[in-house]
Scaffold this motif. Structure first.
Motif, short mmCIF file in Angstrom:
data_model
loop_
_atom_site.label_atom_id
_atom_site.label_comp_id
_atom_site.label_asym_id
_atom_site.label_seq_id
_atom_site.Cartn_x
_atom_site.Cartn_y
_atom_site.Cartn_z
N LYS A 362 39.76 -14.98 14.75
CA LYS A 362 40.74 -13.89 14.62
C LYS A 362 41.26 -13.76 13.20
CE LYS A 362 41.27 -12.94 19.11
NZ LYS A 362 41.01 -11.66 19.71
N LYS A 429 35.24 -21.38 20.48
CA LYS A 429 35.35 -20.05 21.10
C LYS A 429 36.13 -20.16 22.41
CE LYS A 429 32.27 -16.75 19.33
NZ LYS A 429 31.15 -17.31 18.57
N GLU A 431 37.69 -17.93 25.97
CA GLU A 431 37.57 -16.71 26.77
C GLU A 431 38.89 -15.94 26.80
OE1 GLU A 431 34.50 -16.00 28.46
OE2 GLU A 431 33.93 -17.54 27.01
N LYS A 432 39.99 -16.72 26.59
CA LYS A 432 41.32 -16.16 26.80
C LYS A 432 41.58 -14.98 25.85
CE LYS A 432 44.59 -18.98 25.93
NZ LYS A 432 45.40 -20.17 25.86
N GLU A 433 42.19 -13.91 26.40
CA GLU A 433 42.62 -12.80 25.53
C GLU A 433 43.89 -13.25 24.81
OE1 GLU A 433 41.80 -9.71 24.05
OE2 GLU A 433 40.02 -10.59 24.96
N LEU A 434 43.91 -13.11 23.51
CA LEU A 434 45.08 -13.56 22.76
C LEU A 434 45.92 -12.36 22.33
CD1 LEU A 434 43.27 -16.14 20.52
CD2 LEU A 434 44.75 -16.65 22.44
N LEU A 435 47.22 -12.47 22.62
CA LEU A 435 48.15 -11.43 22.17
C LEU A 435 48.60 -11.80 20.78
CD1 LEU A 435 50.44 -10.61 25.20
CD2 LEU A 435 48.99 -9.02 23.92
#
Lengths: 488, 111
Positions: A362, A429, A431-435
Motif C-alpha cells: 500500500k 500479502k 486478504e483483509k481489506e484495509l481502511l
C-alpha cells in the motif's frame, strides 16, 4: 547579537507565544511553530558554521563569575543533530497531533530549550537546571495522550528521572563544596589536587545519576513504558535528543572534569564497555519478544545507546569518533523508523506488528524507507549505521576490548532477527481489506528527508565526519577546554 | 556543625527508605520531597560559616557567608516544587482511573 544565546531564548519565547495564541488567535499556531522552527534552523546553522575554533559567550558580561556558554566541536555535533531532527518533526507534528495541540508544541519547545541549554552551558549547576527543564517537559509529553498506559509510563519515568537528578544534584553540591566553583574548567583545574578516593565517589554519583537517564540495563525498565503510548513524533525527539543529551552530559562531565587519565586509572573505561556489552545483548533479546512496534523500537534504542556507550568509553580517538558518529546516525535512523510507524498509526492505527501486514504494497515508498532505516540500524552496508558500527568494532579491538568487538557482531545478528520479523510482516500479502487514511505530503516529506539522509551519510560519510573528527582532540585533552574557557 | 550533617544523612536515608519500601503512591512522592529537602539542607550547610555576615558588602565585615549555594538552594527548591507538582498531578490521574493508590493493586488491575 550573539546567536548562541538565542538558541536557548527562541524556543522559550516560542513556547510563551504559543500559550498566548491559544487564548486569543487559535489559527496562528501552524505558521507560528513552523516559522519559529525555520528561524531556529537558521540560527543553528549559523552557530555550527562558526563553531571552529571553539568560542565562549559571556552572558550578562559577568566574565568568569557568571554563567558561560561555550560552543565547541562536541556541542556543535549535538546542535547539528537538533538541526536535522527538529524542523522535520515540527512539520510532521502540525498535521499528526490532533488533540492537545497547543500543549504538545509548548512542551516540545521547552524541551528543545532545555536540550540546547545543556549542550551549550559550561556551568555544572546550570547543566542540572537545563536537564530538569528537558526531562520534566518530556515527562509531560509522555502523558499527553491521556491513556492508562501513558499515565503509568509517565509515573515510572518521573520516579526514575527524579532519582537520577537527585544523584546528579548531590554530586554537583559535593563538587562545589570541594572546589568552591561551578565553572567546569575551574573545577577541572582544582580536581588535580583532590584525593583519588573522593574523586571516585563523586564520579560514581555522577555516573549513576546519568546512567538512569540514559537507561543502561538494569536501569532501563522505564524506557519501553514511556515509548509505548506517547505521541510518536515525540518519540523521535526523545530517542534522538533527550536520551542523547544525558549521554552528552555524562561524557562532558567525565572527560572534561575528571579527565581521561583518571578514567583510565579508576577503571571506569572498562566498566563502561562491559556495561554496554551486557546492555545491548539483553536489550536485543528483550526486543525480540515484543509484539508492539513502539516497544520493539524502544528496546532497540536501549541497545543502540549501549553501542554508543561502548564507543565513547573505549577512550581512544577512534572510539570517540565512532561513538559520536553513531549518536548522529542513531538519531536519524530511529527518527525515520518512528516517523514511518507514526504514519502507519495515523493511516490505520497500527500498533502491533501484525497490524502492519501487507502495508508494504500500500505504501511502497514509505515501506522502502522503513526497510532502509532498519537495515541501517542493523548495520548493513551501504547505509550509515554500518560505517559507525564498523568504526566502533575497529576502535574496540584496537584498544584491547576484543570481547566487545566480538559481541557487537553477535548483537548485529540478534538485531537482524527481529527487524527481519518486522520487514517480513510488512511484505506479507493479506486478504483483509484495509481502511486507509491517505497520509498527506507534510507527513511524507519529513520521513523521506530523514530516510534519504540514512543513505546519504552511508555513501558520503565525510560530510558529518569532517565535523566529528575535531571532537577527540578536544575531549581527550581537557587542558584545551580549560585554556579556551579561562583564557578566552 | 557535625550534627547538622548527621541530620542530612538521616533525611537522605529516610527518603530513600520511603521510596523503596512504601506501596502508597502519595508516600512515594513524600519520599522524594524528603530527599529534596535533605539536599537543600546540604546546600545551606556547605556555605555556612559560624558568625558569618550576610553577603551584602556595603558595611564593614569580617567573615561573609558564601552566597552562591543559597542562590542554588532557591533554584533547587523551585525545581523540587515543580517536580512534586507534576508527580501529584500524575497521581491524581492514576487515582481517577483505577480508584486505588496501592502499587500492588495497580499491577493486578493491569493484569
Amino acid at each position: 547579537m550573539e546567536a548562541a544565546v538565542w538558541l536557548i531564548i527562541l524556543p522559550l519565547l516560542t513556547a510563551f507565544f504559543i500559550g498566548i495564541s491559544k487564548l486569543y488567535f487559535k489559527k496562528i499556531l501552524a505558521p507560528l511553530v513552523t516559522g519559529s522552527a525555520i528561524i531556529y534552523l537558521y540560527l543553528l546553522i549559523l552557530v555550527i558554521n562558526h563553531s571552529y575554533p571553539p568560542k565562549v559567550y559571556n552572558v550578562g558580561a559577568w566574565g568568569l563569575m557568571g554563567i558561560n556558554l561555550m560552543v565547541d566541536p562536541f556541542s556543535a555535533m549535538f546542535l547539528l543533530m537538533i538541526a536535522i531532527l527538529f524542523l522535520p518533526v515540527i512539520i510532521f507534528s502540525v498535521k499528526y497531533i490532533k488533540s492537545h495541540k497547543h500543549k504538545y508544541f509548548i512542551f516540545t519547545y521547552l524541551m528543545t530549550a532545555g536540550i540546547a541549554g545543556m549542550v551549550l552551558t559550561a556551568d555544572l549547576f546550570n547543566l542540572y537546571v537545563f536537564l530538569e527543564v528537558s526531562s520534566l517537559s518530556s515527562c509531560a509529553l509522555v502523558a499527553l495522550k491521556n491513556t492508562n498506559k501513558g499515565i503509568e509510563g509517565t509515573f515510572k519515568y518521573l520516579i526514575m528521572s527524579t532519582l537520577g537528578s537527585f544523584f546528579i544534584l548531590l554530586a554537583t553540591i559535593l563538587t562545589y563544596s570541594l572546589t568552591g566553583t561551578l565553572n567546569m574548567a575551574e573545577i577541572s583545574l582544582e580536581f588535580k589536587d583532590i584525593p583519588f578516593q573522593i574523586k571516585s565517589t563523586l564520579m560514581s554519583f555522577f555516573v549513576f545519576g546519568y546512567v538512569i537517564k540514559i537507561g543502561l540495563i538494569p536501569l532501563h525498565a522505564w524506557i519501553p513504558d514511556t515509548y509505548e503510548d506517547s505521541p510518536i513524533p515525540y518519540n523521535v525527539l526523545s530517542s534522538g535528543l533527550v536520551m542523547k543529551s544525558a549521554v552528552y552530559a555524562l561524557i562532558k562531565v567525565l572527560y572534561i572534569i575528571f579527565g581521561i587519565d583518571f578514567l583510565d586509572q579508576s577503571g571506569m573505561l572498562h566498566i563502561g564497555v562491559f556495561w554496554g556489552v551486557i546492555t545491548f545483548i539483553v536489550a536485543h533479546l528483550l526486543a525480540y519478544q515484543q509484539s508492539n512496534l513502539s516497544r520493539l523500537l524502544a528496546y532497540s534504542s536501549v541497545a543502540q545507546i549501549a553501542y554508543i556507550t561502548i564507543g565513547l568509553f573505549v577512550g581512544t580517538e577512534g572510539g570517540l569518533i565512532a561513538g559520536n558518529f553513531h549518536i548522529l546516525n542513531h538519531a536519524i535512523m530511529k527518527g525515520t523508523l518512528f516517523l514511518v510507524t507514526a504514519i502507519f498509526y495515523y493511516s490505520l492505527s497500527a500498533v502491533k506488528i501484525e497490524d502492519i501486514k501487507g502495508l508494504g504494497y500500500k505504501f511502497p515508498i514509505l515501506s522502502f524507507i522503513f526497510v532502509v532505516a532498519s537495515l541501517a540500524i542493523v548495520g548493513l552496508p551501504p547505509f550509515n549505521g554500518f560505517i559507525s558500527k564498523w568504526l566502533i568494532v575497529e576502535a574496540a579491538i584496537e584498544s584491547g576490548f576484543v570481547y566487545a568487538g566480538f559481541f557487537i557482531l553477535v548483537g548485529t545478528f540478534l538485531s537482524l532477527t527481529y527487524y527481519l520479523k518486522v520487514i517480513v510482516t510488512l511484505y506479507t500479502k493479506t486478504e483483509k481489506e484495509l481502511l486507509i487514511v491517505k497520509p498527506t505530503l507534510s507527513l511524507r516529506l519529513p520521513t523521506i528527508f530523514l530516510g534519504s539522509l540514512c543513505i546519504l551519510f552511508g555513501i558520503v560519510p565525510s560530510i558529518p565526519l569532517s565535523l566529528i573528527n575535531k571532537i577527540p582532540k578536544f575531549l581527550l585533552d581537557n587542558g584545551e577546554y580549560i585554556r579556551i574557557l579561562l583564557g578566552g | 556543625m557535625e550534627l547538622a550533617y548527621v541530620v542530612v544523612i538521616i533525611l537522605l536515608s529516610l527518603g530513600m527508605y520511603t521510596i523503596i519500601t512504601k506501596k502508597n503512591l502519595i508516600k512515594i512522592v513524600m519520599g522524594f520531597t524528603i530527599l529534596e529537602s535533605s539536599l537543600i539542607l546540604l546546600l545551606i550547610l556547605v556555605s555556612y560559616k559560624p558568625g558569618g555576615a550576610a553577603p551584602i558588602l556595603d558595611k564593614p565585615y569580617e567573615i561573609v557567608v558564601d552566597p552562591i549555594p543559597q542562590a542554588l538552594a532557591l533554584t533547587a527548591i523551585v525545581i523540587g516544587a515543580s517536580v512534586t507538582a507534576v508527580m501529584l498531578a500524575v497521581v491524581i490521574k492514576i487515582y481517577k482511573r483505577y480508584g486505588t493508590l496501592n502499587v500492588d493493586e495497580l499491577r493486578k488491575l493491569r493484569g
